[in-house]
Design a protein around this motif. Structure first.
Motif, mmCIF file in Angstrom:
data_model
loop_
_atom_site.group_PDB
_atom_site.id
_atom_site.type_symbol
_atom_site.label_atom_id
_atom_site.label_comp_id
_atom_site.label_asym_id
_atom_site.label_seq_id
_atom_site.Cartn_x
_atom_site.Cartn_y
_atom_site.Cartn_z
ATOM 1 N N SER A 254 -3.484 30.069 -9.559
ATOM 2 C CA SER A 254 -3.679 28.814 -8.842
ATOM 3 C C SER A 254 -2.799 27.753 -9.469
ATOM 4 C CB SER A 254 -5.146 28.374 -8.887
ATOM 5 O OG SER A 254 -5.972 29.319 -8.244
ATOM 6 N N SER A 258 -3.286 24.994 -4.433
ATOM 7 C CA SER A 258 -2.804 26.189 -3.738
ATOM 8 C C SER A 258 -2.970 27.414 -4.623
ATOM 9 C CB SER A 258 -1.328 26.023 -3.347
ATOM 10 O OG SER A 258 -1.147 24.884 -2.518
ATOM 11 N N SER A 259 -3.038 28.545 -3.936
ATOM 12 C CA SER A 259 -3.148 29.827 -4.617
ATOM 13 C C SER A 259 -1.921 30.664 -4.268
ATOM 14 C CB SER A 259 -4.422 30.553 -4.197
ATOM 15 O OG SER A 259 -4.508 31.819 -4.788
ATOM 16 N N TYR A 260 -1.418 31.419 -5.257
ATOM 17 C CA TYR A 260 -0.188 32.188 -5.075
ATOM 18 C C TYR A 260 -0.395 33.609 -5.575
ATOM 19 C CZ TYR A 260 2.109 27.645 -4.476
ATOM 20 O OH TYR A 260 2.455 26.397 -4.037
ATOM 21 N N PRO A 279 2.754 32.069 -1.330
ATOM 22 C CA PRO A 279 1.441 31.451 -1.113
ATOM 23 C C PRO A 279 0.453 32.445 -0.506
ATOM 24 C CG PRO A 279 3.192 29.986 -0.370
ATOM 25 C CD PRO A 279 3.839 31.302 -0.676
#
Length: 600
Positions: A254, A258-260, A279
Motif C-alpha cells: 500500500s 492506493s494498493s499495488y 494498481p
C-alpha cells in the motif's frame, strides 16, 4: 427471568422458521462468495505470473545489453590507436596525432551507436591528462566524468559507478591495478537514463502502472513515475524485504490510499533491482465489480430476509404470541375473550374456539369454586373447633394447680388473661384477623404461661413486625400453638434459663415468622417425624396443633406457604410460618380486630 425468556424464545416456531430459511439461503450465498474468492485468487495468480514474466524478460534484455557493452569495453581497452595516443604521442607528428584522435573518436562513436542505452563513451588518457569523447573532440584536460570512474584503475575488469545520479561502466588499461604501475588510460560508458525511462514506460499496458530500477545500497532509482511517495514505498520495501536467496518475488503493498501488486527481481550483474508495479484496481477491476455485485446481492438478500421475517411475524408469530398471552391470562385466572384476527385462516378458527373455551371455563370454574369454597369453609370451621378444646384442657389444668396452691393473685391475673384469651378465640366475626391482633393475642398467651412458669425460668422475646404487616389478614390462632409447643415439649422440664424467641423477617417477598426455643428434648428422629407429617398430610389425617396451622395456611395462601421445621441455632426446634408479604390489594375492607370488639 431474562434467561427463561431467552429459552422460551428458542423453543418457539418463529425462530425455527427463520433458521430454516437461512439454512437454505446461506449455502447459496456461501457458494457465490467462494466462487468469487476462487476467481479472484485465480486471476491474481495469472496476473502475478504475467507480471513476473515481464520482469524476467525486461531484466534479461538489460543483462544482454550490459554484457554486450562490457564486451565492447574489454575489446577496445587494448585498441592500438588508444595505446599509441597514451604511450607514444610525443613521437607523433601533428598529422599522425590528428588521424589517431579521429580514429579513436570514430571507434568511441561506434561503441555508442551499438546500443540505445549508451549516452556517451569517453577515453580518459591519463598520461596526457586529456579526454576524448564520442560527443566532443579531445579536451585540454580530463573530463569531469573521470571523477566518477577515477577508482577503476585499482580494479581489474569492468566496474559500475553511480555518480551524481548517473550510471557509468568503466574499464582501465590491463595491468593498471598492478603495484608500481602508472595509470595510463580508462574507457567509460555513461548509461542513457532517458532511453531506460522510455523503455520502462512501455513496461506495462495497465493505466498508472510502471517499473523502477533501484539500487538500495547507493540510494539510486530510475523509473517513469514521479510519485515520490510510491517511489519511497517501493524503495523501502526492497530494502526491508526478507532475504530468501532467490532475489525475486511477488507481493501486494500500500502506498497512500492506493494498493499495488509488485513483482521484483535482482540483477546480479548491475547490482540493482527491477521492480514493476500495477494498481490493484487495474488488475482486479472486473473482480471488484463482481465483488460489488455480490455485496449488492447480499444487501438485497438481507432486505428480503428481513421482509420475509416480518411477514412470518405478522402471519404466524404475532397471532401465536396473542394466543400464548391469552393462555397465560387463563392461567392467571383471567377468562377474557380475545378479538378475532382479520385474516380468514386457521388462526381465526383457533381464536373462535379459544373464546368458546374461556366461556365454558368461566361457567365450570364458577361452579367448582363455589363447591370448593363451601368445602373449605366447612373444613376451616372443623379445624378451628379442634383448637379451642385443646387449649381449654391445658388452661383449666393450670388454673386448678394455682387454686390448689392458694396463689390468689396469680388466679386473679390468670383468670383476667384467660378471659381475654377466650374472648379473642370465641368472637363472632371473620375467621381471619389482622396479624397485629394475632401477635397481641400471643403476648396474652405468654402472660398466662408466665404465671405458670417464672420469668427467670422461661423468657420469651418478641421482635417487631415489619412495616406494613400489622393489617395483614391471616387465619385466627396460627402463632399461639407453636408457642404452646415450645412450652410444653421443649422447655417444660427445663428448670432455668429457658428461652423462646419469636422473630419476624422479610425474605424474597415472603414474611417469615419463626418460633424457636433452646429446649434439649428434641431428637433427630422427632424432627424427621414432624417433617414427614407436614409433607404427607392427607384427607384422612387428624389435624391438631402444628398440622392444623399448616393446613389452614395452605388453604388460605396456597401450597407454597405453610409451616417448616428445622433445628434452631439455640439447639431446640425452630418452626417457621411462611406467609406472603402483604400487597396494597391485600388490605381488604373487612372489619379490624378493634371493630370486631366494638361489635360485640
Amino acid at each position: 427471568m431474562d434467561i427463561f425468556r431467552k429459552q422460551q424464545w428458542r423453543m418457539t416456531i418463529f425462530p425455527k422458521l427463520i433458521v430454516a430459511f437461512l439454512l437454505v439461503v446461506a449455502p447459496i450465498y456461501g457458494i457465490g462468495l467462494m466462487m468469487n474468492q476462487l476467481g479472484e485468487k485465480s486471476v491474481s495468480e495469472e496476473l502475478s505470473k504475467s507480471l513476473n514474466s515481464r520482469v524476467d524478460f525486461y531484466l534479461n534484455s538489460l543483462e544482454v545489453e550490459n554484457d554486450r557493452m562490457m564486451e565492447l569495453l574489454q575489446q577496445y581497452i587494448v585498441d592500438k590507436d588508444i595505446q599509441h595516443a597514451a604511450f607514444v604521442s610525443n613521437t607523433m607528428s601533428i598529422g599522425e596525432w590528428t588521424e589517431t584522435v579521429q580514429r579513436i573518436q570514430d571507434k568511441l562513436q561506434l561503441i555508442k551507436n551499438s546500443s540505445l542505452y549508451i549516452k556517451s563513451v569517453s577515453a580518459h588518457i591519463l598520461t596526457l591528462k586529456r579526454t576524448i569523447s564520442s560527443d566532443a573532440t579531445i579536451s585540454d584536460t580530463l573530463g569531469s566524468e573521470y571523477e566518477a570512474v577515477a577508482s577503476i584503475s585499482k580494479l581489474r575488469g569492468v566496474g559500475k559507478y553511480y555518480w551524481n545520479n548517473r550510471l557509468f561502466l568503466a574499464i582501465a588499461y590491463p595491468g593498471s591495478d598492478l603495484p608500481n604501475m602508472k595509470e595510463t588510460y580508462v574507457l567509460s560508458v555513461e548509461i542513457n537514463e532517458d532511453m531506460m525511462k522510455q523503455s520502462l514506460q512501455n513496461f506495462s499496458d495497465y493505466k498508472n502502472a510502471g517499473a523502477l530500477l533501484v539500487n538500495s545500497e547507493h540510494g539510486w532509482s530510475l523509473g517513469n513515475r514521479t510519485d515520490e511517495a510510491l517511489t519511497r514505498e517501493l524503495t523501502d520495501y526492497l530494502r526491508e524485504r526478507p532475504e530468501d536467496g532467490s532475489g525475486e518475488g511477488y507481493a501486494q503493498i500500500s502506498a497512500g490510499k492506493s494498493s499495488y501488486f509488485v513483482a521484483y527481481k535482482r540483477s546480479p550483474t548491475f547490482g540493482y533491482d527491477l521492480i514493476a508495479y500495477v494498481p490493484s484496481a487495474e488488475m482486479l477491476g472486473p473482480i471488484d465489480k463482481y465483488r460489488m455485485l455480490l455485496w449488492v446481492m447480499s444487501f438485497v438478500s438481507l432486505v428480503f430476509i428481513v421482509a420475509y421475517s416480518y411477514w412470518l411475524y405478522q402471519l404466524i408469530r404475532k397471532p401465536l404470541h396473542r394466543m400464548i398471552t391469552g393462555f397465560r391470562k387463563v392461567e392467571a385466572g383471567k377468562m377474557e375473550p380475545m378479538p378475532l384476527p382479520k385474516a380468514r385462516d386457521e388462526f381465526q378458527y383457533l381464536f373462535q374456539r379459544f373464546n368458546m373455551m374461556t366461556n365454558n371455563l368461566k361457567v365450570l370454574i364458577q361452579e367448582v369454586y363455589e363447591q370448593k369454597l363451601r368445602a373449605q369453609t366447612s373444613e376451616l370451621k372443623q379445624l378451628q373447633s379442634q383448637i379451642n378444646p385443646h387449649f381449654l384442657y391445658n388452661t383449666f389444668f393450670i388454673l386448678y394447680r394455682l387454686a390448689k396452691m392458694q396463689d390468689h393473685d396469680s388466679v386473679i391475673r390468670f383468670s383476667q388473661h384467660l378471659g381475654e384469651y377466650f374472648q379473642y378465640i370465641t368472637r363472632n366475626g371473620s375467621e381471619e384477623v389482622p396479624l397485629g391482633a394475632e401477635m397481641k393475642h400471643s403476648r396474652s398467651y405468654v402472660e398466662i404461661q408466665n404465671i405458670r412458669f417464672a420469668k427467670s425460668r422461661i423468657a420469651v422475646d418478641f421482635s417487631e413486625l415489619p412495616e406494613g404487616c400489622g393489617d395483614m389478614r391471616v387465619p385466627r390462632l396460627i402463632l399461639q400453638p407453636f408457642i404452646e409447643n415450645a412450652y410444653h415439649y421443649g422447655l417444660e422440664t427445663k428448670r432455668r434459663d429457658g428461652r423462646i424467641a419469636v422473630t419476624m423477617t422479610e425474605q424474597d417477598g415472603q414474611l417469615l415468622i419463626s418460633v424457636e426455643d433452646n429446649g434439649e428434648r428434641l431428637t433427630d428422629a422427632d424432627l424427621r417425624r414432624i417433617e414427614a407429617n407436614l409433607a404427607q398430610q392427607g384427607a384422612d389425617m387428624e389435624y391438631t396443633g402444628m398440622l392444623n396451622v399448616h393446613r389452614r395456611l395452605q388453604i388460605r395462601f396456597g401450597a407454597s406457604y405453610g409451616v417448616y421445621v428445622t433445628r434452631g441455632e439455640m439447639g431446640g426446634m425452630k418452626a417457621t410460618l411462611r406467609l406472603p408479604m402483604p400487597q396494597s390489594s391485600d388490605k381488604s375492607a373487612e372489619p379490624t380486630d378493634a371493630q370486631d370488639a366494638k361489635g360485640e
